[in-house]
Scaffold this active site. Structure first.
Site, PDB file in Angstrom:
ATOM      1  N   ARG A   1       6.214  -7.189   1.075  1.00 20.36           N
ATOM      2  CA  ARG A   1       4.998  -6.469   0.677  1.00 20.36           C
ATOM      3  C   ARG A   1       3.878  -7.403   0.208  1.00 20.36           C
ATOM      4  NH1 ARG A   1       4.864  -0.812  -0.509  1.00 20.36           N
ATOM      5  NH2 ARG A   1       6.416   0.184   0.796  1.00 20.36           N
TER       6      ARG A   1
ATOM      7  N   ASP B   1       3.338  -0.121   8.699  1.00 21.96           N
ATOM      8  CA  ASP B   1       4.280   0.643   7.887  1.00 21.96           C
ATOM      9  C   ASP B   1       5.469   1.064   8.725  1.00 21.96           C
ATOM     10  OD1 ASP B   1       4.101   1.798   4.975  1.00 21.96           O
ATOM     11  OD2 ASP B   1       5.263   3.192   6.182  1.00 21.96           O
TER      12      ASP B   1
ATOM     13  N   ARG C   1      -9.235  -2.108   1.474  1.00 20.61           N
ATOM     14  CA  ARG C   1      -8.658  -0.773   1.337  1.00 20.61           C
ATOM     15  C   ARG C   1      -9.674   0.233   0.776  1.00 20.61           C
ATOM     16  NH1 ARG C   1      -6.905   3.465   0.663  1.00 20.61           N
ATOM     17  NH2 ARG C   1      -4.867   4.175  -0.070  1.00 20.61           N
TER      18      ARG C   1
ATOM     19  N   ARG D   1      -1.531  -4.339  -2.543  1.00 20.91           N
ATOM     20  CA  ARG D   1      -2.505  -4.006  -3.589  1.00 20.91           C
ATOM     21  C   ARG D   1      -2.621  -4.971  -4.754  1.00 20.91           C
ATOM     22  NH1 ARG D   1      -0.176   1.898  -3.976  1.00 20.91           N
ATOM     23  NH2 ARG D   1       1.575   0.520  -3.664  1.00 20.91           N
TER      24      ARG D   1
ATOM     25  N   TYR E   1      13.153   9.620   5.285  1.00 18.62           N
ATOM     26  CA  TYR E   1      11.761  10.107   5.146  1.00 18.62           C
ATOM     27  C   TYR E   1      11.490  11.296   6.055  1.00 18.62           C
ATOM     28  CZ  TYR E   1      10.391   6.240   2.166  1.00 18.62           C
ATOM     29  OH  TYR E   1      10.285   5.375   1.106  1.00 18.62           O
TER      30      TYR E   1
HETATM   31  O1  CP3 Z   1       5.384  -6.637   3.566  1.00 22.38           O
HETATM   32  C1  CP3 Z   1       4.177  -6.536   3.892  1.00 22.38           C
HETATM   33  O2  CP3 Z   1       3.250  -7.041   3.272  1.00 22.38           O
HETATM   34  C2  CP3 Z   1       3.837  -5.789   5.162  1.00 22.38           C
HETATM   35  C3  CP3 Z   1       3.438  -4.474   4.964  1.00 22.38           C
HETATM   36  C4  CP3 Z   1       4.394  -3.350   4.653  1.00 22.38           C
HETATM   37  C5  CP3 Z   1       3.912  -2.115   4.127  1.00 22.38           C
HETATM   38  N1  CP3 Z   1       4.933  -1.227   4.133  1.00 22.38           N
HETATM   39  C6  CP3 Z   1       2.526  -1.877   3.689  1.00 22.38           C
HETATM   40  C7  CP3 Z   1       2.254  -0.779   2.762  1.00 22.38           C
HETATM   41  C8  CP3 Z   1       5.764  -3.191   4.887  1.00 22.38           C
HETATM   42  C9  CP3 Z   1       6.774  -4.195   5.389  1.00 22.38           C
HETATM   43  C10 CP3 Z   1       6.081  -1.827   4.570  1.00 22.38           C
HETATM   44  C11 CP3 Z   1       7.413  -1.258   4.759  1.00 22.38           C
HETATM   45  C12 CP3 Z   1       7.742   0.029   4.146  1.00 22.38           C
HETATM   46  N2  CP3 Z   1       6.959   1.149   4.068  1.00 22.38           N
HETATM   47  C13 CP3 Z   1       9.009   0.346   3.591  1.00 22.38           C
HETATM   48  C14 CP3 Z   1      10.213  -0.552   3.596  1.00 22.38           C
HETATM   49  C15 CP3 Z   1      10.068  -1.660   2.638  1.00 22.38           C
HETATM   50  C16 CP3 Z   1      10.208  -1.300   1.200  1.00 22.38           C
HETATM   51  O3  CP3 Z   1       9.303  -1.665   0.448  1.00 22.38           O
HETATM   52  O4  CP3 Z   1      11.232  -0.736   0.848  1.00 22.38           O
HETATM   53  C17 CP3 Z   1       8.935   1.664   3.130  1.00 22.38           C
HETATM   54  C18 CP3 Z   1      10.048   2.430   2.444  1.00 22.38           C
HETATM   55  C19 CP3 Z   1       7.650   2.170   3.447  1.00 22.38           C
HETATM   56  C20 CP3 Z   1       7.102   3.529   3.218  1.00 22.38           C
HETATM   57  C21 CP3 Z   1       5.944   3.507   2.325  1.00 22.38           C
HETATM   58  N3  CP3 Z   1       4.704   3.014   2.666  1.00 22.38           N
HETATM   59  C22 CP3 Z   1       5.868   3.991   1.006  1.00 22.38           C
HETATM   60  C23 CP3 Z   1       7.025   4.592   0.259  1.00 22.38           C
HETATM   61  C24 CP3 Z   1       4.560   3.791   0.575  1.00 22.38           C
HETATM   62  C25 CP3 Z   1       3.950   4.256  -0.716  1.00 22.38           C
HETATM   63  C26 CP3 Z   1       4.438   3.506  -1.863  1.00 22.38           C
HETATM   64  C27 CP3 Z   1       3.400   2.561  -2.329  1.00 22.38           C
HETATM   65  O5  CP3 Z   1       3.712   1.381  -2.521  1.00 22.38           O
HETATM   66  O6  CP3 Z   1       2.261   3.035  -2.510  1.00 22.38           O
HETATM   67  C28 CP3 Z   1       3.850   3.134   1.606  1.00 22.38           C
HETATM   68  C29 CP3 Z   1       2.438   2.680   1.580  1.00 22.38           C
HETATM   69  C30 CP3 Z   1       2.190   1.234   1.800  1.00 22.38           C
HETATM   70  N4  CP3 Z   1       2.767   0.491   2.786  1.00 22.38           N
HETATM   71  C31 CP3 Z   1       1.247   0.414   1.090  1.00 22.38           C
HETATM   72  C32 CP3 Z   1       1.287  -0.843   1.708  1.00 22.38           C
HETATM   73  C33 CP3 Z   1       0.441  -2.041   1.375  1.00 22.38           C
HETATM   74  C34 CP3 Z   1       0.346   0.869  -0.040  1.00 22.38           C
HETATM   75  C35 CP3 Z   1      -0.741   1.674   0.569  1.00 22.38           C
HETATM   76  C36 CP3 Z   1      -2.067   1.582  -0.108  1.00 22.38           C
HETATM   77  O7  CP3 Z   1      -2.786   0.597   0.096  1.00 22.38           O
HETATM   78  O8  CP3 Z   1      -2.408   2.529  -0.809  1.00 22.38           O
END
Ligand code: CP3
Length: 349
Positions: A27, A76, A40, A31, A153
């Site tokens: 990740r 994502d 964003r 943010r 999901y």
């Molecule tokens: O690693 C990286 O930097 C690459 C980007 C990446 C994102 N999501 C960006 C993201 C990766 C590899 C993911 C994978 C992902 N997405 C997973 C598996 C990895 C993990 O962390 O367990 C899962 C379960 C998701 C589903 C998901 N996407 C959730 C549950 C959320 C909301 C939770 C949160 O952190 O807000 C997201 C949104 C998300 N995916 C964000 C980012 C940067 C935040 C979105 C925003 O900018 O508001």
């Protein structure tokens, strides 16, 4: 031979000789970086995923700002259910929501077979553009969710505490769960093959929710489908990392999925896992992401403990044990990366 200027990450994945331990953070495009929040602020999350220029820009930010040894494509895991026809909404402060989750065989039948080049062209374009803009500075990791984590999901419809709906499905209608997992595994295989074809140098499969299952269930409902994906990948020599959070047991059986690297969460003892797998795979991890809230001397101490636990030799990729948290000070992330870069030489003498 790769023409990458920095291929430490790929060499470590293949357990080849490295002069120091490579480091990146799950990740890392996110943010905690003010530069990410600035992009964003102008677009919603899904638009960012669907706009290759924006995805490439935030993918490269941590390479420039934090100095990580690998980039991971900003995207994502939920682009797969979207491509299968599910409508995703990212709700601020709540996370992802599918308003019509999959509960019946009728819902399952409505899921369409994906055509990656058409339905997920925006991801492949983002890979191609990011590779171009990275200009071979560091490798690019492509990723996907595991079929099990995607199914949670798709069936829950949102983040969940007890995972009641997906558990009802595996107990009351295991045939339906298996047929969905199989369909998702095929979609993920096509997707990852297209990402490799578009230029990704390595692949990570995130099984974020593998740990909510019993041990037998993990092998039946998750590991089996990860194995199917890995065996279906057409790769030249792109390594595959499998990160199954909370799956702290039967490591020798886990690596039979065919991965090159096992990702570990912070509850696992990396040195003991290394002994268990007997250096058959590389290991990635596993600093507790909350350590990045601590003072710098504590960050250094805990990071050093992980390198000492892994011990001398190749095959360690330093990472957090899960994603970096949104309220971590970026200077602490930078401190960690700089520290690993300096302090890891002595483990490779
Ligand atoms: O690693 C990286 O930097 C690459 C980007 C990446 C994102 N999501 C960006 C993201 C990766 C590899 C993911 C994978 C992902 N997405 C997973 C598996 C990895 C993990 O962390 O367990 C899962 C379960 C998701 C589903 C998901 N996407 C959730 C549950 C959320 C909301 C939770 C949160 O952190 O807000 C997201 C949104 C998300 N995916 C964000 C980012 C940067 C935040 C979105 C925003 O900018 O508001």
């Amino acid at each position: 031979m790769s023409n990458l200027k920095n291929d430490l990450f790929l060499r470590a994945c293949r357990q080849e000789q490295v002069e120091r331990t490579p480091v990146w953070m799950m990740r890392q495009a996110g943010r905690y970086l003010p530069e990410y929040r600035a992009v964003r602020a102008k677009s919603d999350f899904i638009t960012m995923c669907k706009t290759p220029e924006l995805a490439a820009e935030v993918t490269i930010q941590p390479v420039d700002l934090i100095g990580v040894d690998a980039a991971i494509l900003f995207s994502d895991i939920l682009v797969i259910p979207m491509a299968m026809g599910m409508h995703l909404e990212m709700i601020e402060s709540k996370g992802p929501v599918f308003h019509k989750p999959i509960r019946t065989s009728g819902d399952a039948k409505a899921l369409k077979k994906i055509e990656v080049e058409k339905d997920l062209k925006y991801v492949l374009d983002a890979v191609r553009l990011t590779k171009q803009e990275l200009n071979n500075r560091v490798p690019l990791i492509g990723f996907s969710g595991s079929p099990w984590t995607l199914l949670t999901y798709m069936v829950e419809g949102k983040g969940s505490k007890n995972f009641s709906e997906v558990k009802k499905m595996i107990y009351n209608n295991p045939e339906l769960a298996h047929s969905l997992l199989d369909k998702i595994a095929d979609a993920v295989t096509d997707y990852l093959n297209a990402k490799i074809e578009a230029g990704c140098d390595a692949i990570q499969i995130f099984d974020t929710w593998g740990g909510i299952l019993t041990q037998d269930e993990f092998f039946e409902f998750s590991h089996e489908y990860i194995t199917k994906i890995v065996s279906g990948l057409k790769r030249k020599n792109e390594p595959v990392i499998v990160f199954a959070k909370g799956v702290y047991y039967k490591f020798k059986r886990q690596i039979k999925c065919g991965c090159d690297v096992l990702g570990l969460d912070w509850t696992m003892d990396i040195g003991r896992v290394r002994t268990r797998v007997n250096d058959k795979v590389a290991l990635q991890g596993n600093l507790d992401p909350t350590i990045l809230y601590a003072h710098k001397n504590v960050i250094a101490e805990k990071a050093l403990e992980i390198m000492q636990s892994y011990g001398q030799g190749n095959g360690h990729i330093f990472n957090l044990g899960h994603g970096i948290l949104p309220d971590v000070p970026p200077e602490n992330a930078k401190f960690l990366v700089d520290f690993i870069k300096e302090a890891s030489y002595e483990f490779h003498k």
